[in-house]
Design an enzyme around this catalytic site. Structure first.
Site, PDB file in Angstrom:
ATOM      1  N   HIS A  16       8.514  -3.702   7.197  1.00 30.49           N
ATOM      2  CA  HIS A  16       9.347  -2.832   6.374  1.00 30.49           C
ATOM      3  C   HIS A  16      10.674  -2.685   7.109  1.00 30.49           C
ATOM      4  O   HIS A  16      10.712  -2.195   8.241  1.00 30.49           O
ATOM      5  CB  HIS A  16       8.669  -1.474   6.192  1.00 30.49           C
ATOM      6  CG  HIS A  16       9.409  -0.548   5.285  1.00 30.49           C
ATOM      7  ND1 HIS A  16       8.825   0.028   4.184  1.00 30.49           N
ATOM      8  CD2 HIS A  16      10.685  -0.106   5.302  1.00 30.49           C
ATOM      9  CE1 HIS A  16       9.720   0.796   3.567  1.00 30.49           C
ATOM     10  NE2 HIS A  16      10.858   0.722   4.242  1.00 30.49           N
ATOM     11  N   CYS A  34       3.292   3.680   8.725  1.00 29.72           N
ATOM     12  CA  CYS A  34       3.362   4.947   7.991  1.00 29.72           C
ATOM     13  C   CYS A  34       4.293   5.929   8.702  1.00 29.72           C
ATOM     14  O   CYS A  34       4.113   6.229   9.883  1.00 29.72           O
ATOM     15  CB  CYS A  34       1.970   5.560   7.857  1.00 29.72           C
ATOM     16  SG  CYS A  34       1.964   7.135   6.958  1.00 29.72           S
ATOM     17  N   PRO A  38       0.854  -1.196   0.000  1.00 28.32           N
ATOM     18  CA  PRO A  38       0.000   0.000   0.000  1.00 28.32           C
ATOM     19  C   PRO A  38       0.882   1.235   0.000  1.00 28.32           C
ATOM     20  O   PRO A  38       1.778   1.372   0.832  1.00 28.32           O
ATOM     21  CB  PRO A  38      -0.772  -0.127   1.316  1.00 28.32           C
ATOM     22  CG  PRO A  38       0.142  -0.891   2.215  1.00 28.32           C
ATOM     23  CD  PRO A  38       0.921  -1.834   1.330  1.00 28.32           C
ATOM     24  N   GLU A  98      12.987  -1.759  -0.233  1.00 28.06           N
ATOM     25  CA  GLU A  98      14.175  -1.577  -1.074  1.00 28.06           C
ATOM     26  C   GLU A  98      14.439  -2.752  -2.015  1.00 28.06           C
ATOM     27  O   GLU A  98      15.589  -3.063  -2.351  1.00 28.06           O
ATOM     28  CB  GLU A  98      15.400  -1.316  -0.188  1.00 28.06           C
ATOM     29  CG  GLU A  98      16.486  -0.464  -0.818  1.00 28.06           C
ATOM     30  CD  GLU A  98      16.048   0.957  -1.146  1.00 28.06           C
ATOM     31  OE1 GLU A  98      16.708   1.571  -2.011  1.00 28.06           O
ATOM     32  OE2 GLU A  98      15.064   1.464  -0.542  1.00 28.06           O
ATOM     33  N   GLU A 131       0.366   5.329  -0.066  1.00 28.56           N
ATOM     34  CA  GLU A 131      -0.601   6.422   0.003  1.00 28.56           C
ATOM     35  C   GLU A 131      -0.408   7.401  -1.158  1.00 28.56           C
ATOM     36  O   GLU A 131       0.704   7.875  -1.413  1.00 28.56           O
ATOM     37  CB  GLU A 131      -0.445   7.153   1.341  1.00 28.56           C
ATOM     38  CG  GLU A 131      -1.417   8.294   1.559  1.00 28.56           C
ATOM     39  CD  GLU A 131      -2.847   7.830   1.739  1.00 28.56           C
ATOM     40  OE1 GLU A 131      -3.742   8.687   1.704  1.00 28.56           O
ATOM     41  OE2 GLU A 131      -3.066   6.613   1.924  1.00 28.56           O
ATOM     42  N   GLY A 156       6.950  -2.560  -3.341  1.00 31.79           N
ATOM     43  CA  GLY A 156       6.285  -1.276  -3.506  1.00 31.79           C
ATOM     44  C   GLY A 156       6.844  -0.511  -4.684  1.00 31.79           C
ATOM     45  O   GLY A 156       6.447  -0.711  -5.823  1.00 31.79           O
TER      46      GLY A 156
END
Length: 327
Positions: free
Chosen positions: A168, A98, A7, A203, A9, A225
Site C-alpha cells: 500500500h 493495518c 481486505p 488510491e 476490515e 479496495g
C-alpha cells in the site's frame, strides 16, 4: 496482469466478496484479518471470517479467497497459518499494513514495520508451517512514520519465502489521505526478491489511476479496495481495456441490483436493527461515482426498520426506472 480485491476490515466480508466477484474482473480476494494472539484458534473462527473455506476456498463465482492473519507472535502465527491451510485456504496472507490505532497498540499491523527482524521471523514461521504448494503472501505499507525502512522490510519478507508482497503506497501516518506514492514502490524491483511478486495498492479509483499506478510502480498486478466499492465494475472495465475491447460502464440500474442483493442478504444475516448498516455503508462508497446513490443514501440515512428500508428502495427504483422513456 492480475487484479486483487483488497481486505477491508468491516467492509469486504463474505457477502461483499460474493457480490463484487460476480461482476467479474477480480482474480483473487483476501479476507478481513483473523486476529492471532498466543494460541491456535479453533476452526470456527476461520469459518466465521472465511465461510468460503466450506466451499473450496472460493466465492460463489469461483474466485479464490486467501485467508489473512494478523499478529506478532511467530509461533502462534505459524500454527494458525498451518491450520488455515489444513482447512482448505488456497493461500494465506499476513497483515503488516493495518493503520488502526487499536490494532497497532497491541503490536499488530503497520507498527511492526519498524521491526523487520520480527517480520522476518513471523513470515519464516508461517512458511515453515504450511505445505509448500500453498502460497504465503504479505501486505505492508511503505512504512510506519516514513518509508526509510521499506527496502529493509522487503528484504526481510522476500528472504523468508513469501510468494507475493502487496505494498500500500502510503505510510501508516499517511493513513488514507491522497495521494498514494506509487513511485516509491518502483525501487523495490531492484532488490533480490527471491521470486516474490510485487503488487501495488492504494488510491486507484478509475481505469486512468490504474494505468498510472502500473507505470509509476513498475508492477504488473494491482490490488483495488475502495475503488471497487465505488465502481463495482472497475476491474471488469480495466480488463476490457487491456483486451482492447469497447466497454460500456455499469449503469446505476445494474448497480442497484447489487444493492438490492446486499439488502436481501442482510435481511437474512443481520439483526433487524442492523440491516441498514451494510446498505448505508456501501452507498457511502457508491455515491462517489453514482449521483443516484447519493440520492438513495439521503432517502434512507435516517431509516432503521427493515420494512422502511425496503419501501425506500422500491420507491427509488420506481422513480428512477418506471418513468416513460423519451421518444
Amino acid at each position: 496482469m492480475k487484479i486483487h480485491l483488497a481486505p477491508m476490515e468491516g467492509v469486504v466480508n463474505a457477502r461483499m466478496r460474493a457480490l463484487l466477484t460476480t461482476v467479474g474482473g477480480i482474480d483473487r480476494c483476501v479476507t478481513e484479518f483473523v486476529r492471532v494472539t498466543d494460541r491456535l484458534l479453533p476452526a470456527k473462527v476461520f469459518h466465521r471470517l472465511c465461510p468460503e473455506l466450506l466451499d473450496g476456498g472460493t466465492t460463489p463465482s469461483g474466485t479464490p479467497v486467501y485467508l489473512q492473519l494478523l499478529g506478532s507472535e511467530p509461533g502462534a502465527m505459524g500454527d494458525n497459518a498451518g491450520r488455515a491451510a489444513e482447512l482448505g485456504a488456497p493461500g494465506v496472507d499476513t497483515n503488516f499494513g493495518c493503520p488502526a490505532k487499536c490494532v497497532n497498540r497491541h503490536r499488530g499491523g503497520s507498527i511492526l514495520l519498524d521491526e523487520p527482524d520480527l517480520i522476518h521471523a513471523i513470515v519464516v514461521a508461517m512458511r515453515q508451517s504450511m505445505p509448500s504448494e500453498v502460497p504465503l503472501t504479505v501486505k505492508i505499507r511503505l512504512g510506519y512514520q516514513d518509508h526509510s525502512r521499506l527496502l529493509e522490510n522487503i528484504d526481510a519478507i522476500a528472504s523468508a519465502g513469501a510468494a507475493e508482497i502487496t505494498i500500500h503506497a502510503r505510510t501508516r501516518d499517511d493513513g488514507y489521505k491522497p495521494p498514494a506514492f506509487w513511485d516509491k514502490i518502483a525501487a523495490v524491483h531492484r532488490r533480490q526478491l527471491n521470486g516474490a511478486n510485487i503488487i501495488a495498492n492504494g488510491e486507484v479509483w478509475t481505469p486512468e489511476h490504474y494505468w498510472q499506478c502500473r507505470q509509476d510502480s513498475h508492477c504488473d498486478d494491482v490490488m483495488l479496495g475502495r475503488g471497487l466499492l465505488a465502481r463495482p465494475d472497475l476491474a471488469r472495465h480495466i480488463k476490457a481495456q487491456q483486451a482492447g475491447d469497447h466497454y460500456q460502464p455499469m449503469p446505476w440500474e445494474d448497480a442497484l441490483d447489487l444493492v438490492d442483493s446486499l439488502f436481501e442478504n442482510s435481511l437474512l444475516t443481520c439483526a433487524p436493527r442492523h440491516v441498514g448498516g451494510p446498505l448505508k455503508q456501501w452507498l457511502g462508497y457508491l455515491r462517489r461515482h453514482y449521483q443516484e446513490a447519493d440520492q438513495l443514501f439521503a432517502a434512507i440515512k435516517r431509516l432503521t426498520q427493515p420494512e422502511d428500508l425496503h419501501t425506500a428502495l422500491a420507491q427509488h427504483r420506481r422513480q428512477g426506472f418506471d418513468r416513460p422513456r423519451a421518444a
